[in-house]
Design a protein around this motif. Structure first.
Motif, PDB file in Angstrom:
ATOM      1  N   GLU A  10       0.828  -1.206   0.000  1.00 46.75           N
ATOM      2  CA  GLU A  10       0.000   0.000   0.000  1.00 46.75           C
ATOM      3  C   GLU A  10       0.865   1.261   0.000  1.00 46.75           C
ATOM      4  OE1 GLU A  10      -4.366  -0.602   1.886  1.00 46.75           O
ATOM      5  OE2 GLU A  10      -2.744  -0.432   3.345  1.00 46.75           O
ATOM      6  N   SER A  11       0.367   2.275  -0.664  1.00 51.32           N
ATOM      7  CA  SER A  11       1.017   3.584  -0.673  1.00 51.32           C
ATOM      8  C   SER A  11       0.068   4.604  -0.040  1.00 51.32           C
ATOM      9  CB  SER A  11       1.343   4.020  -2.100  1.00 51.32           C
ATOM     10  OG  SER A  11       0.131   4.238  -2.837  1.00 51.32           O
ATOM     11  N   GLN A  13      -0.800   7.296  -1.369  1.00 50.67           N
ATOM     12  CA  GLN A  13      -1.704   7.744  -2.430  1.00 50.67           C
ATOM     13  C   GLN A  13      -2.922   6.821  -2.529  1.00 50.67           C
ATOM     14  OE1 GLN A  13       0.066   7.953  -6.316  1.00 50.67           O
ATOM     15  NE2 GLN A  13      -1.646   9.071  -7.212  1.00 50.67           N
ATOM     16  N   ASP A  36       6.568   8.724   1.823  1.00 50.27           N
ATOM     17  CA  ASP A  36       6.761   7.736   0.774  1.00 50.27           C
ATOM     18  C   ASP A  36       7.158   6.365   1.316  1.00 50.27           C
ATOM     19  OD1 ASP A  36       6.206   9.587  -1.231  1.00 50.27           O
ATOM     20  OD2 ASP A  36       8.270  10.324  -1.225  1.00 50.27           O
ATOM     21  N   THR A  37       7.467   6.314   2.614  1.00 51.48           N
ATOM     22  CA  THR A  37       7.890   5.047   3.220  1.00 51.48           C
ATOM     23  C   THR A  37       6.958   4.703   4.374  1.00 51.48           C
ATOM     24  OG1 THR A  37      10.193   5.560   2.674  1.00 51.48           O
ATOM     25  CG2 THR A  37       9.813   3.789   4.248  1.00 51.48           C
TER      26      THR A  37
END
Length: 471
Positions: A10-11, A13, A36-37
């Motif tokens: 999963e991100s 976004q 982002d992590t």
């Protein structure tokens, strides 16, 4: 508010799209250093769109009010803002008047769940004849969810400039602020404490300063020092007069006696002393409270427990802080700091002898990092919940969640090949504690200790109740 647990692949976004919430709102709410992590198993608080707004750089209350079609005054009242100009990045605001546009696949039930309100309240305020007649693009007014008032205390041990900044940022969440500590002396005097600045900051946020009195000497609680006070009424008289003088001079509103490791034979002496304190402080308008060890029965053995008389103190003082934390203590084996099943055992006994409206449940704002395999005599390192997430990111750990303890944990191996086990707090464990406070109908909650970053806690607290203000 929703709590989302990150799954593999999963991100941010994708999570943003799923909930219909701006990425920046999610990132700011959780104070993500690197959006982002994400860590597998990491819990994220997700603001409800249109109902909760996280303040961004450059925001002001007037622009926010215009965006949501409400007023500055309405937002200030709904969020207990003492100064509408003084808002901070990352602060959550509840929007008192908000609207929702029905999207494909949504139902009245799913919309009500997203905003944590009753479906019947939505139908009533929008004059909906049938819950099955919603249509895509329909604009619904979402009624403000009623949140109860609870008392909230925070102990604080750091009294420098960073502490005053912290108080200004978080003061709206507290009823009391308790600088730690004034210690008793054998002659009835008290040690000094450089607390003027934090008291001023607390009062400016309508937070009542709570003076903490302990038998704490050289980083330890001293049984003999407590005995020298509790066995001598003349020393008690001097202490009470010194206490009154400090409270009146510095602007304290209440006192909290945190006497620990009292000799069992001083149990009745402690009760009598508290009665004398109450008889002299109540006429001056001051509240009196105590901090008690987590007991399971009235006859629990051990010097930490025997002199702490739940039933008697429940009758004598105005409220009691139960220190329901430190199961996972620094010198012990890896364990949750406040396993919810153990906390409930304490409360199950406490509510039988102490009025529920006098009980404040203790809760930790920190975690611990143990080296494993654990060896007796070693000490765990205290870490903030934010630091715990950073460690999991750095070493590629997966966060697990113990449903019995209602606490997250993970293991990792450092650069030297040393294995570690970390137990900490997150949005899920915070919600579990607030559920207990609400379900047991307690007076409120008391945190140990302010100063360790845990932004999710305040978001979740605000979703459960408002902090009662006494000044």
């Amino acid at each position: 508010m929703n709590i989302h647990v990150v799954k593999k692949g999963e991100s941010l976004q994708a999570i943003s799209k799923r909930y219909g919430v701006n990425i920046t709102q999610i990132s700011t709410a959780n104070q993500l250093k690197n959006p982002d992590t994400l860590v597998i198993g990491q819990a994220l608080v997700i603001p409800s769109p249109g109902y909760e707004y996280i303040i961004q750089p450059g925001d002001n209350l007037w622009a926010i009010a215009q965006r949501f079609g409400t007023s500055v005054q309405a937002i200030a009242v709904a969020n207990q803002l003492s100064n509408p100009i003084d808002i901070s990045i990352g602060q959550v605001l509840f929007i008192p008047i908000h609207y929702h546009t029905v999207r494909p696949g949504e139902s009245l039930w799913s919309i009500a769940q997203a905003y944590n309100v009753n479906p019947s309240d939505i139908t009533e305020v929008n004059h909906i004849a049938s819950p099955y007649t919603l249509y895509i693009g329909q604009v619904l007014r979402i009624p403000e969810r009623t949140r109860p008032f609870k008392e909230v205390n925070a102990y604080i041990t750091t009294l420098d400039a960073s502490a005053t900044e912290n108080i200004h940022q978080l003061g709206r969440y507290f009823t009391y602020l308790a600088p730690f500590t004034y210690s008793i002396k054998e002659d009835g005097s008290l040690t000094e404490l450089n607390d003027t600045a934090v008291i001023r900051a607390a009062r400016s946020e309508h937070v009542s300063p709570l003076l903490v009195v302990t038998n704490f000497v050289n980083q330890n609680f001293n049984s003999d020092l407590a005995a020298s006070l509790l066995r001598n009424q003349s020393v008690q008289d001097l202490l009470i007069q010194n206490l009154l003088s400090i409270m009146q001079e510095k602007g304290y509103n209440a006192v909290n006696f945190d006497f620990e490791y009292i000799y069992p034979e001083d149990r009745e002496n402690y009760n009598s002393f508290l009665s004398r304190v109450v008889s002299q402080l109540h006429p001056q308008g001051f509240l009196v409270s105590t901090a008690l060890a987590p007991k399971l029965t009235s006859e629990q053995k051990g010097i930490l427990y025997e002199a702490h008389d739940y039933e008697a103190q429940g009758k004598i003082v105005d409220f009691i802080i139960l220190m329901t934390y430190e199961w996972g203590w620094a010198g012990g084996r890896p364990w949750a700091i406040a396993p919810i099943n153990e906390v409930k055992k304490v409360l199950d006994y406490a509510v039988t002898v102490i009025p529920r409206n006098k009980i404040m449940m203790g809760a930790p704002l920190y975690g611990r990092d143990w080296k494993i395999p654990w060896q007796e005599g070693t000490l765990a390192k205290t870490v903030s919940p934010q630091r715990a997430i950073q460690l999991a990111q750095k070493y590629g750990a997966t966060i697990e969640y113990n449903t019995t303890y209602q606490s997250p944990f993970f293991r990792y191996t450092d650069e030297n090949g040393q294995q570690h086990e970390v137990w900490f707090e997150d949005a899920r464990s915070a919600q579990a504690k607030f559920d207990v406070v609400n379900n047991y109908r307690l007076r409120g909650i008391s945190y140990w200790v302010l100063g360790t970053p845990f932004p999710q806690n305040w978001f979740v607290q605000e979703n459960n109740f408002k902090a009662r203000k006494l000044i």
